[in-house]
Design an enzyme around this catalytic site. Structure first.
Site, short mmCIF file in Angstrom:
data_model
loop_
_atom_site.label_atom_id
_atom_site.label_comp_id
_atom_site.label_asym_id
_atom_site.label_seq_id
_atom_site.Cartn_x
_atom_site.Cartn_y
_atom_site.Cartn_z
N PHE A 5 0.80 -1.25 -0.02
CA PHE A 5 0.22 0.08 -0.06
C PHE A 5 0.86 1.46 0.00
O PHE A 5 0.28 2.34 -0.59
CB PHE A 5 -0.96 -0.09 1.37
CG PHE A 5 -0.43 0.33 2.55
CD1 PHE A 5 -0.48 1.81 2.99
CD2 PHE A 5 0.20 -0.39 3.32
CE1 PHE A 5 -0.07 2.19 3.95
CE2 PHE A 5 0.80 0.02 4.63
CZ PHE A 5 0.79 1.37 4.85
N LYS A 6 2.10 1.17 0.41
CA LYS A 6 2.88 2.35 0.42
C LYS A 6 3.05 2.90 -0.97
O LYS A 6 3.43 4.27 -1.28
CB LYS A 6 4.24 2.01 0.97
CG LYS A 6 4.27 1.31 2.39
CD LYS A 6 3.53 2.15 3.61
CE LYS A 6 3.25 1.44 4.97
NZ LYS A 6 4.73 1.37 5.53
N ASP A 7 3.10 2.20 -1.91
CA ASP A 7 3.20 2.67 -3.24
C ASP A 7 2.23 3.88 -3.67
O ASP A 7 2.75 4.75 -4.40
CB ASP A 7 3.13 1.76 -4.30
CG ASP A 7 4.10 0.52 -4.30
OD1 ASP A 7 5.38 0.93 -4.34
OD2 ASP A 7 3.72 -0.58 -4.54
N THR A 40 7.61 0.53 3.40
CA THR A 40 8.05 2.10 3.24
C THR A 40 9.31 2.07 2.45
O THR A 40 9.41 2.95 1.36
CB THR A 40 8.08 2.84 4.34
OG1 THR A 40 6.70 2.82 4.91
CG2 THR A 40 8.47 4.36 4.18
N LEU A 85 3.77 6.98 -2.21
CA LEU A 85 5.13 6.96 -2.35
C LEU A 85 5.50 7.34 -3.86
O LEU A 85 6.60 7.90 -4.03
CB LEU A 85 5.90 5.99 -1.74
CG LEU A 85 5.94 6.03 -0.08
CD1 LEU A 85 6.81 5.09 0.69
CD2 LEU A 85 6.48 7.44 0.28
#
Length: 464
Positions: free
Chosen positions: A111-113, A144, A116
């Site tokens: 989910f960090k994509d 992350t 980011l």
């Protein structure tokens, strides 16, 4: 839109300055001075939007036109062009009262994509437009770091250093970070846990002389832009639900460790999204579950678990929620954070505990329950959960009582095959994951020592 700090000692500033500041210069976290209110009419209009256009609609409320509309559109559409799903974040129905929002279709399968990829492009944009030196420094419990590196690797004018806890991330997480060979990337593997890494990062950002000399920028969820980007998928999930189904509002169940993902949902709720309850799913590192149920915020013994990205005791974004719990009294927040630093705990009164329980549910998922949930959902729905998502599902089952719930799927199961194999399940890896195992690694292994880490940073970052 102006931004200020939870501790009240940062002069009001704009969107780009807030983005570049990351951690507030007073040690607090940056927040909008006012949160925009989204009407039901606006929500209805947003239902027709793609994820990209919804991102633009939300960001336009916060950016003060500091980024021209066409430039912002290019940044957003470029950032999500590499996602593997045409919907970017598909919503999957498991039964009449439970849906899963799949957040793992980006380059690093986590989910960090979502935030980011956009933040990496935004840093590159600012570096070029303002001729800024961008030295990104971050700590990761696994996802992350990989997502941040993916977002900026090879980009001109940007250097990135990521600290991760040595041998406390999954093998795939480690390989996603350390097989990157671009010269603008430095991986430091620290012999400690995530809280050790995060503590050093916060100390370095709080040292304003060092921060300014080496142009340090934040990629962790201490950066408000990370929070803002993540808030968009709460709106997106709600708007993808059938109107009749969502009429009474919706619960969200969120695997959490650093409180960033769940605070993003809290921000969406304060903006006007009809969220009934945000359910915190923790593992054995259950400081946040005890905060919700007992009204005490206090770290305990650290546990290594099947869901390593949640192996966190001190949650960076807790302070943002504390600000609103204290009725936006920055002096009160500063006093309580100083008390927490001195005493190692905070205790909340009865009125505050009632407020906390009205905002959140919480459930701590132990290792056996996590693995049992993976197995049960594979058997029942032929749907394979990663261990973090399994914690979210288990928490949803414990709390929802047949209320409509969207559970966030935060990572692809291929990233955590160690846990999947314990269930006797053999999965097929995506090609992008399979090829990692044949690549050489590049990282520096260090003791949990601030001086040694600073020495590496001084060698790596250009300075004034």
């Amino acid at each position: 839109m102006k931004y200020t700090s939870t501790r009240g000692k940062v002069p009001a500033c704009g969107f780009i300055d807030t983005f570049l500041m990351g951690l507030g210069d007073d040690g607090g976290l940056m927040i909008p001075a006012t949160i925009p209110a989204i009407s039901s009419q606006t929500l209805a209009e947003w239902q027709r939007l793609s994820f990209q256009d919804l991102m633009l609609a939300v960001f336009s409320l916060y950016t003060n036109d500091e980024i021209p509309a066409e430039d912002l559109k290019d940044l957003v559409y470029t950032s999500y062009a590499g996602f593997r799903s045409p919907e970017v974040l598909p919503l999957t129905k498991l039964n009449d009262s439970l849906y899963i929002l799949e957040l793992f279709h980006g380059p690093t399968f986590a989910f960090k994509d979502v935030a980011l990829q956009l933040m990496g492009n935004l840093y590159a944009y600012v570096a070029k437009k303002q001729n800024k030196v961008i030295n990104i420094l971050g700590a990761t419990s696994g996802d992350t770091g990989a997502a941040a590196i993916s977002g900026v690797r090879g980009k001109e004018g940007i250097q990135i250093c990521i600290l991760h806890p040595h041998e406390k991330v999954s093998r795939v997480q480690e390989l996603q970070m350390t097989t990157v060979q671009d010269d603008n990337v430095l991986n430091l593997s620290v012999k400690g846990n995530f809280d050790d890494c995060q503590g050093i990062i916060k100390e370095l950002f709080a040292d304003l002389e060092f921060k300014n000399k080496y142009h340090l920028r934040a990629i962790n969820s201490i950066n408000f832009v990370r929070i803002l980007a993540q808030s968009v998928y709460y709106f997106y999930a709600y708007l993808q639900l059938p109107e009749g189904v969502r009429a009474g509002g919706v619960n969200f169940s969120i695997p959490t460790g650093n409180f960033g993902n769940i605070f993003s949902g809290y921000l969406a709720k304060r903006m006007g999204l009809p969220i009934n309850k945000l359910i915190l799913a923790t593992n054995e590192n259950n400081i946040l579950q005890r905060f919700v149920h007992d009204g005490i915020y206090m770290p305990d013994k650290f546990h290594s678990t099947y869901s390593p990205s949640m192996d966190i005791q001190i949650a960076s974004n807790f302070e943002r929620y504390l600000y609103y719990l204290c009725d936006e009294d920055a002096n009160e927040v500063a006093e309580r954070m100083e008390r927490f630093k001195a005493e190692g705990r905070l205790e909340f009164n009865e009125a505050e505990r009632e407020k906390i329980l009205s905002d959140f549910g919480a459930h701590s998922v132990n290792g056996a329950e996590c693995l049992n949930t993976i197995q049960a959902y594979k058997d029942r729905y032929d749907y394979l959960l990663d261990p973090h998502t399994a914690c979210g599902i288990a928490a949803a089952e414990a709390d929802r009582k047949d209320k409509l719930t969207v559970s966030l799927a935060t990572a692809h199961p291929a990233k955590f095959d160690e846990a999947i194999r314990l269930c006797g399940i053999k999965q097929s890896f995506p090609e992008a994951v399979r090829e990692l195992f044949d690549k050489p690694q590049r990282q520096v292994v260090l003791d949990n020592n601030k001086e040694d880490i600073v020495e590496q940073l001084v060698r790596f970052y250009p300075a004034d």
